[in-house]
Design a protein around this motif. Structure first.
Motif, PDB file in Angstrom:
ATOM      1  N   ARG A  96       0.496   2.083  -0.707  1.00  0.00           N
ATOM      2  CA  ARG A  96       0.460   3.450  -0.019  1.00  0.00           C
ATOM      3  C   ARG A  96       1.859   3.981  -0.005  1.00  0.00           C
ATOM      4  O   ARG A  96       2.565   3.307  -0.355  1.00  0.00           O
ATOM      5  CB  ARG A  96      -0.302   3.338   1.383  1.00  0.00           C
ATOM      6  N   LEU A  98       4.845   5.826   2.291  1.00  0.00           N
ATOM      7  CA  LEU A  98       5.336   6.025   3.528  1.00  0.00           C
ATOM      8  C   LEU A  98       7.066   6.355   3.674  1.00  0.00           C
ATOM      9  O   LEU A  98       7.572   5.231   2.824  1.00  0.00           O
ATOM     10  CB  LEU A  98       5.026   4.715   4.398  1.00  0.00           C
ATOM     11  N   TRP A 103       4.847   1.646  -0.760  1.00  0.00           N
ATOM     12  CA  TRP A 103       4.658   0.194  -0.261  1.00  0.00           C
ATOM     13  C   TRP A 103       3.564  -0.533  -1.018  1.00  0.00           C
ATOM     14  O   TRP A 103       2.394   0.162  -0.917  1.00  0.00           O
ATOM     15  CB  TRP A 103       4.424   0.148   1.255  1.00  0.00           C
ATOM     16  N   TYR A 121      -3.666   6.031   7.906  1.00  0.00           N
ATOM     17  CA  TYR A 121      -3.884   5.052   6.671  1.00  0.00           C
ATOM     18  C   TYR A 121      -5.285   4.454   6.614  1.00  0.00           C
ATOM     19  O   TYR A 121      -5.685   3.936   7.495  1.00  0.00           O
ATOM     20  CB  TYR A 121      -3.111   3.934   6.260  1.00  0.00           C
ATOM     21  N   CYS A 134      -3.386  -1.283   6.141  1.00  0.00           N
ATOM     22  CA  CYS A 134      -3.560   0.326   6.788  1.00  0.00           C
ATOM     23  C   CYS A 134      -2.991   0.442   8.074  1.00  0.00           C
ATOM     24  O   CYS A 134      -2.419   1.249   8.599  1.00  0.00           O
ATOM     25  CB  CYS A 134      -4.921   0.891   6.434  1.00  0.00           C
ATOM     26  N   LEU A 137       0.899   0.011   8.140  1.00  0.00           N
ATOM     27  CA  LEU A 137       1.581   1.310   7.973  1.00  0.00           C
ATOM     28  C   LEU A 137       1.375   2.158   8.899  1.00  0.00           C
ATOM     29  O   LEU A 137       2.519   3.152   9.418  1.00  0.00           O
ATOM     30  CB  LEU A 137       1.177   1.543   6.643  1.00  0.00           C
ATOM     31  N   SER A 138       0.226   2.410   9.604  1.00  0.00           N
ATOM     32  CA  SER A 138      -0.161   3.276  10.403  1.00  0.00           C
ATOM     33  C   SER A 138       0.821   3.147  11.686  1.00  0.00           C
ATOM     34  O   SER A 138       1.304   4.263  12.041  1.00  0.00           O
ATOM     35  CB  SER A 138      -1.452   3.248  11.042  1.00  0.00           C
ATOM     36  N   ALA A 141       4.429   4.133  11.004  1.00  0.00           N
ATOM     37  CA  ALA A 141       4.617   5.611  10.800  1.00  0.00           C
ATOM     38  C   ALA A 141       4.651   6.247  12.430  1.00  0.00           C
ATOM     39  O   ALA A 141       5.388   7.240  12.455  1.00  0.00           O
ATOM     40  CB  ALA A 141       3.492   6.398   9.910  1.00  0.00           C
ATOM     41  N   MET A 158       7.810  -4.587  12.497  1.00  0.00           N
ATOM     42  CA  MET A 158       6.845  -5.072  11.747  1.00  0.00           C
ATOM     43  C   MET A 158       6.269  -6.529  12.090  1.00  0.00           C
ATOM     44  O   MET A 158       5.036  -6.682  12.003  1.00  0.00           O
ATOM     45  CB  MET A 158       7.648  -5.233  10.128  1.00  0.00           C
ATOM     46  N   ASN A 177       8.778  -2.483  -0.284  1.00  0.00           N
ATOM     47  CA  ASN A 177       8.888  -1.003  -0.234  1.00  0.00           C
ATOM     48  C   ASN A 177       9.866  -0.474  -1.360  1.00  0.00           C
ATOM     49  O   ASN A 177      10.377   0.807  -1.678  1.00  0.00           O
ATOM     50  CB  ASN A 177       9.328  -0.357   0.971  1.00  0.00           C
TER      51      ASN A 177
END
Length: 229
Positions: A96, A98, A103, A121, A134, A137-138, A141, A158, A177
């Protein structure tokens, strides 16, 4: 469960014999025959290859073994399905965008009852692994809407999200990334440092001394072939 293999290097490098050993585990020397995939990061560019076939039966895997690609960050995965169909869309790594970066993510484990609310995501397949990616990452973000934070802040955030996801089961993963390689251990993960290279694997992919086991719950970051934290 699945197996993971990652490389972080100061200069573009290939997995070489590490990938040969790893691919053989995809149906010949081990039982991980439900698909495979590999991601090559070169700066902001990511080349992703996946196949629902076993690595030992995949013409794509054979081609990569004959003509290995070089990159600063490489993620590879061989799948033994626990959740989700054996299908191309369920083959790791997943990718995805970001913060203007691609990533990629691969997971080893089984997350029971993990059903996060839809967010920025969303999965394209039906694995717990892609749902976790997902969600991760959501959350990043949402926490950092204006762009990537400082490396130490990113790693701490993370680690928090990974710990929350890991309450649902086994959550070993590798994530990149294109700048760094992140690795989280729930149960089983190892790394070894060489001159300018860091290799991460579920199980060591050679018999050379120097492999170090992660502690359960650890999230490590590797950059330019060294351990960053």
């Amino acid at each position: 469960m699945c197996q993971l293999l990652g490389l972080n290097s100061s200069l573009p490098a290939a997995l070489g014999p590490f990938f040969d050993v790893f691919a053989e585990r995809g149906g010949r020397t081990d039982e991980h025959k439900d698909g495979w995939g590999i991601a090559f990061h070169s700066g902001k560019r990511c080349r992703l290859f996946t196949d629902h076939r076993a690595a030992i039966d995949s013409p794509l895997a054979a081609r990569i073994r004959r003509r290995p690609l070089r990159a600063r960050n490489i993620l590879a995965h061989i799948r033994k399905a626990t959740q989700g169909r054996i299908a191309l869309e369920n083959s790791h790594p997943f990718a995805r965008r970001l913060w203007d970066q691609t990533w990629s993510f691969a997971h080893n484990g089984d997350l029971k009852g993990f059903a996060p609310a839809p967010a920025l995501y969303r999965p394209q397949g039906d694995t717990d692994s892609e749902a976790a990616f997902c969600h991760l990452l959501s959350q990043l973000a949402r926490r950092f809407p204006h762009g990537a934070p400082a490396p130490a802040v990113l790693r701490a955030a993370m680690a928090e999200v990974a710990a929350e996801i890991a309450t649902h089961g086994t959550f070993n993963f590798i994530l990149s990334n294109g700048e760094a390689l992140f690795a989280h251990c729930s149960t089983n993960l190892h790394y070894r440092l060489e001159a300018g290279k860091a290799i991460v694997a579920t199980q060591p992919v050679d018999s050379i001394d120097g492999w170090i086991a992660f502690a359960p719950g650890e999230l490590k970051a590797f950059g330019r072939g060294t351990l960053r934290g």
